[in-house]
Design an enzyme around this catalytic site. Structure first.
Site, mmCIF file in Angstrom:
data_model
loop_
_atom_site.group_PDB
_atom_site.id
_atom_site.type_symbol
_atom_site.label_atom_id
_atom_site.label_comp_id
_atom_site.label_asym_id
_atom_site.label_seq_id
_atom_site.Cartn_x
_atom_site.Cartn_y
_atom_site.Cartn_z
ATOM 1 N N THR A 99 0.839 -1.181 0.000
ATOM 2 C CA THR A 99 0.000 0.000 0.000
ATOM 3 C C THR A 99 0.875 1.233 0.000
ATOM 4 O O THR A 99 1.886 1.247 0.691
ATOM 5 C CB THR A 99 -0.822 0.007 1.319
ATOM 6 O OG1 THR A 99 -1.533 -1.214 1.404
ATOM 7 C CG2 THR A 99 -1.770 1.180 1.404
ATOM 8 N N VAL B 26 -11.720 -7.105 1.019
ATOM 9 C CA VAL B 26 -11.366 -5.695 1.223
ATOM 10 C C VAL B 26 -10.273 -5.649 2.283
ATOM 11 O O VAL B 26 -10.337 -6.373 3.283
ATOM 12 C CB VAL B 26 -12.607 -4.886 1.686
ATOM 13 C CG1 VAL B 26 -12.220 -3.485 2.118
ATOM 14 C CG2 VAL B 26 -13.646 -4.825 0.560
ATOM 15 N N ASP C 150 -7.385 -3.267 4.763
ATOM 16 C CA ASP C 150 -7.513 -2.234 5.801
ATOM 17 C C ASP C 150 -7.549 -0.808 5.254
ATOM 18 O O ASP C 150 -8.063 0.107 5.910
ATOM 19 C CB ASP C 150 -6.342 -2.346 6.796
ATOM 20 C CG ASP C 150 -4.988 -2.253 6.097
ATOM 21 O OD1 ASP C 150 -4.828 -2.855 5.017
ATOM 22 O OD2 ASP C 150 -4.087 -1.578 6.621
ATOM 23 N N THR D 184 0.558 -0.310 6.375
ATOM 24 C CA THR D 184 0.750 -1.161 5.211
ATOM 25 C C THR D 184 1.014 -2.559 5.752
ATOM 26 O O THR D 184 1.528 -2.720 6.853
ATOM 27 C CB THR D 184 1.914 -0.641 4.328
ATOM 28 O OG1 THR D 184 2.195 -1.601 3.322
ATOM 29 C CG2 THR D 184 3.172 -0.371 5.111
HETATM 30 N N1 GLY Z 1 -2.760 -3.533 3.300
HETATM 31 C C1 GLY Z 1 -2.955 -4.137 2.058
HETATM 32 C C2 GLY Z 1 -3.554 -5.461 2.106
HETATM 33 O O1 GLY Z 1 -3.847 -5.999 3.142
HETATM 34 O O2 GLY Z 1 -3.749 -6.056 1.050
#
Ligand code: GLY
Length: 337
Positions: A196, A225, A227, A247
């Site tokens: 992310t 989905v 976070d 992330t």
């Molecule tokens: N933070 C990104 C994911 O969990 O895919």
């Protein structure tokens, strides 16, 4: 800023935009400042800095900054990223300003800039989160172009490879290898990464804003989905205290309401780095050490005094910072395991 210090600087002609504006525990701190996750943050910060250094708002900066990453072809952000296991690129993003205004989108397809759609959700609807078809419909109605449903060449190759090699069940996140959102769609060892871009900025007016955007885990279950669009999990901003963005393994960030937790730890008087560390320790406590061995979770945080910090579960995470001291520097995060 202390009045005497300000007068001293003024007399030297040094009271411009990017000089110390106040001091904290005898350490001069500066605004504006922007920080963001991974080495992708270098390019993203540059775009954000263009705005911040010209007295622009943190909100504009964090939107424009991460749009750079959304435009690049990489494993983990934007339409060039790896698809879900059914072959569709689905995007999650959120944005939050200094007044608790926030907006996000999840499972958004065929739109180049989910972060800008998230901002429109924040500014033009009474809602916080729009998902899937409804988010796309809203985006198109707001003037965003509906792109073709094509995979980038790299993503197509990675997907074909994944279809051949992988069984149809969730795979462990490989994010502890030091790659960020600019990692290629397939890593050198044939594995996949996901990540992310998260960004926080403090502008010259003393206002914080944050953003994050991702395609999430490559080859994830359709409908998964992460976070990033969950306010309080992937992103949180409280101008009275500070802001945090995460992330890593989204499910585990959601489990501990990670970014809200980091902000609350800062409210208790902890530095951004210690607040991030305490959130990682909380994760280890609730999940157990053993189960943390194969996942990566990382936080970055910035308080309203311009102090920044980060912490990760594992080695390999870094974050980029740009202010008047650092013309865009990459810091290695500390880690626990
Ligand atoms: N933070 C990104 C994911 O969990 O895919």
């Amino acid at each position: 800023m202390q009045r005497r210090k300000f007068l001293e600087l003024s007399s030297l002609g040094l009271s411009g935009l990017t000089l110390p504006l106040f001091s904290y525990k005898n350490v001069a701190v500066k605004k504006p400042i922007v920080i963001s996750t991974w080495d992708a943050g270098i390019k993203a910060n540059k775009a954000a800095w263009e705005i911040l250094s010209k007295n622009g708002t943190a909100l504009d900066a964090v939107e424009k900054g991460v749009m750079i990453t959304e435009d690049a072809i990489s494993c983990c952000v934007g339409l060039g990223a790896n698809p879900d296991r059914d072959g569709f690129v689905t995007l999650d993003a959120s944005i939050m300003d200094h007044q608790f205004n926030c907006g996000s989108v999840a499972a958004l397809e065929r739109i180049q800039h989910p972060i800008s759609v998230a901002r429109k959700v924040m500014e033009n609807t009474p809602h916080v989160l729009l998902v899937g078809e409804g988010a796309q419909k809203f985006a198109v109605a707001s003037g965003f172009e509906l792109k073709e449903q094509n995979l980038s060449k790299d993503a197509e190759k990675a997907y074909k490879n994944w279809l051949e090699k992988n069984e149809y069940h969730p795979v462990i996140n490989r994010e502890n290898k030091g790659h960020g959102p600019f990692a290629p769609n397939t890593l050198e060892d044939g594995s996949y990464n996901h990540d992310t871009i998260g960004m926080i900025a403090l502008d010259n007016f003393g206002n914080l804003s944050g953003s994050c955007t991702t395609s999430g885990q490559g080859f994830k279950m359709r409908g998964r989905v992460d976070d990033s669009p969950i306010i309080g999990a992937g992103l949180y901003v409280d101008n009275e205290v500070g802001a945090a963005v995460s992330t890593g393994q989204g499910e585990d960030v959601i489990r501990i309401a990670g970014c809200h937790l980091v902000v609350e730890f800062m409210r208790q008087g902890n530095s951004p780095e210690i607040a991030c560390k305490k959130a990682i320790e909380r994760l280890i406590k609730v999940k157990g050490l053993e189960k943390c061995k194969d996942i990566q979770v990382c936080f970055i945080a910035l308080n309203n005094k311009g102090e920044h910090g980060a912490y990760a579960l594992h080695k390999g995470f870094n974050y980029a910072i740009q202010n008047s001291d650092y013309p865009n520097k990459l810091f290695d995060s500390k880690f626990i395991l």
